[in-house]
Design an enzyme around this catalytic site. Sequence first.
Site, PDB file in Angstrom:
ATOM      1  N   PHE A  38       0.831  -1.210   0.000  1.00  0.00           N
ATOM      2  CA  PHE A  38       0.000   0.000   0.000  1.00  0.00           C
ATOM      3  C   PHE A  38       0.864   1.259   0.000  1.00  0.00           C
ATOM      4  O   PHE A  38       0.577   2.224  -0.710  1.00  0.00           O
ATOM      5  CB  PHE A  38      -0.956  -0.013   1.204  1.00  0.00           C
ATOM      6  CG  PHE A  38      -1.747   1.256   1.337  1.00  0.00           C
ATOM      7  CD1 PHE A  38      -2.483   1.750   0.262  1.00  0.00           C
ATOM      8  CD2 PHE A  38      -1.776   1.973   2.523  1.00  0.00           C
ATOM      9  CE1 PHE A  38      -3.213   2.929   0.373  1.00  0.00           C
ATOM     10  CE2 PHE A  38      -2.493   3.153   2.636  1.00  0.00           C
ATOM     11  CZ  PHE A  38      -3.214   3.628   1.569  1.00  0.00           C
ATOM     12  N   TYR A 147      -5.457   6.265  13.170  1.00  0.00           N
ATOM     13  CA  TYR A 147      -4.110   5.723  13.404  1.00  0.00           C
ATOM     14  C   TYR A 147      -3.847   5.612  14.913  1.00  0.00           C
ATOM     15  O   TYR A 147      -3.525   4.548  15.419  1.00  0.00           O
ATOM     16  CB  TYR A 147      -3.095   6.649  12.746  1.00  0.00           C
ATOM     17  CG  TYR A 147      -1.655   6.196  12.854  1.00  0.00           C
ATOM     18  CD1 TYR A 147      -1.200   5.087  12.143  1.00  0.00           C
ATOM     19  CD2 TYR A 147      -0.735   6.891  13.650  1.00  0.00           C
ATOM     20  CE1 TYR A 147       0.135   4.680  12.232  1.00  0.00           C
ATOM     21  CE2 TYR A 147       0.593   6.494  13.740  1.00  0.00           C
ATOM     22  CZ  TYR A 147       1.019   5.393  13.027  1.00  0.00           C
ATOM     23  OH  TYR A 147       2.337   4.995  13.108  1.00  0.00           O
ATOM     24  N   ARG A 188       5.841  13.475   5.294  1.00  0.00           N
ATOM     25  CA  ARG A 188       6.497  13.750   6.572  1.00  0.00           C
ATOM     26  C   ARG A 188       7.489  14.887   6.383  1.00  0.00           C
ATOM     27  O   ARG A 188       7.978  15.128   5.281  1.00  0.00           O
ATOM     28  CB  ARG A 188       7.235  12.519   7.062  1.00  0.00           C
ATOM     29  CG  ARG A 188       6.311  11.438   7.529  1.00  0.00           C
ATOM     30  CD  ARG A 188       7.140  10.359   8.168  1.00  0.00           C
ATOM     31  NE  ARG A 188       6.302   9.257   8.572  1.00  0.00           N
ATOM     32  CZ  ARG A 188       6.704   8.011   8.519  1.00  0.00           C
ATOM     33  NH1 ARG A 188       7.905   7.720   8.107  1.00  0.00           N
ATOM     34  NH2 ARG A 188       5.894   7.056   8.916  1.00  0.00           N
TER      35      ARG A 188
HETATM   36  N1  LIG Z   1       8.645   5.726  10.594  1.00  0.00           N
HETATM   37  C1  LIG Z   1       8.197   6.272  11.709  1.00  0.00           C
HETATM   38  O1  LIG Z   1       8.585   7.390  12.056  1.00  0.00           O
HETATM   39  C2  LIG Z   1       7.231   5.514  12.600  1.00  0.00           C
HETATM   40  C3  LIG Z   1       6.831   6.122  13.794  1.00  0.00           C
HETATM   41  C4  LIG Z   1       5.952   5.449  14.616  1.00  0.00           C
HETATM   42  C5  LIG Z   1       5.509   4.189  14.291  1.00  0.00           C
HETATM   43  N2  LIG Z   1       5.911   3.607  13.137  1.00  0.00           N
HETATM   44  C6  LIG Z   1       5.361   2.291  12.810  1.00  0.00           C
HETATM   45  O2  LIG Z   1       6.346   1.453  12.228  1.00  0.00           O
HETATM   46  C7  LIG Z   1       5.741   0.649  11.222  1.00  0.00           C
HETATM   47  C8  LIG Z   1       6.504   0.802   9.910  1.00  0.00           C
HETATM   48  O3  LIG Z   1       6.433   2.161   9.511  1.00  0.00           O
HETATM   49  P1  LIG Z   1       7.217   2.745   8.251  1.00  0.00           P
HETATM   50  O4  LIG Z   1       7.668   4.097   8.593  1.00  0.00           O
HETATM   51  O5  LIG Z   1       8.190   1.743   7.759  1.00  0.00           O
HETATM   52  O6  LIG Z   1       6.009   2.933   7.223  1.00  0.00           O
HETATM   53  P2  LIG Z   1       5.765   2.335   5.771  1.00  0.00           P
HETATM   54  O7  LIG Z   1       4.486   2.917   5.282  1.00  0.00           O
HETATM   55  O8  LIG Z   1       6.978   2.515   4.925  1.00  0.00           O
HETATM   56  O9  LIG Z   1       5.615   0.790   6.065  1.00  0.00           O
HETATM   57  C9  LIG Z   1       4.398   0.171   6.358  1.00  0.00           C
HETATM   58  C10 LIG Z   1       4.282  -1.067   5.472  1.00  0.00           C
HETATM   59  O10 LIG Z   1       3.068  -1.738   5.789  1.00  0.00           O
HETATM   60  C11 LIG Z   1       2.447  -2.104   4.571  1.00  0.00           C
HETATM   61  N3  LIG Z   1       0.998  -2.234   4.811  1.00  0.00           N
HETATM   62  C12 LIG Z   1       0.109  -1.234   5.083  1.00  0.00           C
HETATM   63  N4  LIG Z   1      -1.119  -1.752   5.236  1.00  0.00           N
HETATM   64  C13 LIG Z   1      -1.005  -3.091   5.073  1.00  0.00           C
HETATM   65  C14 LIG Z   1      -1.926  -4.168   5.108  1.00  0.00           C
HETATM   66  N5  LIG Z   1      -3.224  -3.968   5.350  1.00  0.00           N
HETATM   67  N6  LIG Z   1      -1.460  -5.424   4.878  1.00  0.00           N
HETATM   68  C15 LIG Z   1      -0.144  -5.649   4.622  1.00  0.00           C
HETATM   69  N7  LIG Z   1       0.775  -4.660   4.579  1.00  0.00           N
HETATM   70  C16 LIG Z   1       0.341  -3.404   4.809  1.00  0.00           C
HETATM   71  C17 LIG Z   1       2.799  -0.997   3.604  1.00  0.00           C
HETATM   72  O11 LIG Z   1       2.648  -1.367   2.243  1.00  0.00           O
HETATM   73  C18 LIG Z   1       4.252  -0.733   3.991  1.00  0.00           C
HETATM   74  O12 LIG Z   1       5.135  -1.567   3.288  1.00  0.00           O
HETATM   75  C19 LIG Z   1       4.272   1.052  11.115  1.00  0.00           C
HETATM   76  O13 LIG Z   1       3.477   0.150  11.841  1.00  0.00           O
HETATM   77  C20 LIG Z   1       4.248   2.401  11.774  1.00  0.00           C
HETATM   78  O14 LIG Z   1       3.006   2.688  12.362  1.00  0.00           O
HETATM   79  C21 LIG Z   1       6.757   4.246  12.272  1.00  0.00           C
END
Ligand SMILES: NC(=O)c1ccc[n+]([C@@H]2O[C@H](COP(=O)([O-])OP(=O)(O)OC[C@H]3O[C@@H](n4cnc5c(N)ncnc54)[C@H](O)[C@@H]3O)[C@@H](O)[C@H]2O)c1
Length: 324
Positions: A38, A147, A188
């Site tokens: 996604f 979220y 972001r």
């Molecule tokens: N990067 C940050 O600053 C941050 C901060 C707080 C929390 N997080 C958490 O860390 C995790 C990873 O974040 P990120 O920054 O790598 O974001 P990202 O969007 O790059 O990664 C999320 C991944 O989940 C996949 N995804 C989304 N919905 C899905 C579904 N229904 N089924 C299967 N896959 C799905 C997306 O395709 C993506 O590859 C997330 O859970 C996010 O909430 C990240």
Amino acid sequence: MSTLKRILVTGGAGFLGSHLCERLVDQGHDVICLDNFFTSQKSNVAHLLAKPNFELVRHDVTLPVYLEVDEIYNLACPAAPGHYQFNPIKTMKTSVMGAINVLGIAKRCRAKILQASTSEVYGDPDVHPQPESYRGSVNPIGRRACYDEGKRAAETLFMDYHRMNRINVRVVRIFNTYGPRMHPFDGRVVSNFIRQALQGEPITIFGEGNQTRSFCYRDCMVEGMIRMMGAPDDFIGPVNLGNPDEFSIEELAGLVLELTGSRSKLVHQPLPADDPTQRQPDITLAREHLGWEPRVPLREGLAKTIEWFRTIDLGHYRPPTPNY
Ligand SMILES: NC(=O)c1ccc[n+]([C@@H]2O[C@H](COP(=O)([O-])OP(=O)(O)OC[C@H]3O[C@@H](n4cnc5c(N)ncnc54)[C@H](O)[C@@H]3O)[C@@H](O)[C@H]2O)c1
């Protein structure tokens, strides 16, 4: 007994997930990366496809899946506001139904499972810095709630599966993390500023720019997650992972301009609703229990991120939402 494990990483093709997969594959583990792409693209894990201990599964975590694993990192969820607000109902389903589905795998396989939670569970906090004991100040009916509340509900599920079914859970609350492979159109502040600076476009600052954020480099975050998975069983979290050094948005813009050598102008726009004015992790628990703290200073991490942004073809990245 072998210390090598079968590990499932949901959201494994994303920004953090792809780096986590890379680290685990390098350690020799058998890694299954599950993602529906996604907010990511296959290119994030293309370099791993030829490895015999890496497997890519296109699947949506809101649907059940049957896999045999020893450990699970649950990262699947759109993380940036523009992404998670695109389809807020789906975001809530991904957090809640996704958590139920992966906890089901953990229950059936007696696997250890880590939840990637977020500093957003603290909402717009009135306590600074935020310790894990702070219960947060979230607007349950606002645009960010899909979220924030989704992640809060997922934490509840993790703790209830732990209490009811004695599942070995871990919860990390991730604060703002940046680095190579972050989606250039995720909306972001770091990706916006770098992209705008490199393209010579005006740099958009929401509000006055005196709101502060802490920025943790990707490699430090992934190290913290791996340490938490390996922590003693009596330390299940939640634990804050993030960088306690605070920078104002204006300072960040200045640093990006300096490191890119850009002449972009700064422009101010109104603050989005429920945007927190300050966010800073208290990482005492992570220091004490995991011996963890961020090592990469902002200037160094930003330089590496900018270097990566210079190498990518922006045309390859579809802005996944109209809100970026
Ligand atoms: N990067 C940050 O600053 C941050 C901060 C707080 C929390 N997080 C958490 O860390 C995790 C990873 O974040 P990120 O920054 O790598 O974001 P990202 O969007 O790059 O990664 C999320 C991944 O989940 C996949 N995804 C989304 N919905 C899905 C579904 N229904 N089924 C299967 N896959 C799905 C997306 O395709 C993506 O590859 C997330 O859970 C996010 O909430 C990240």
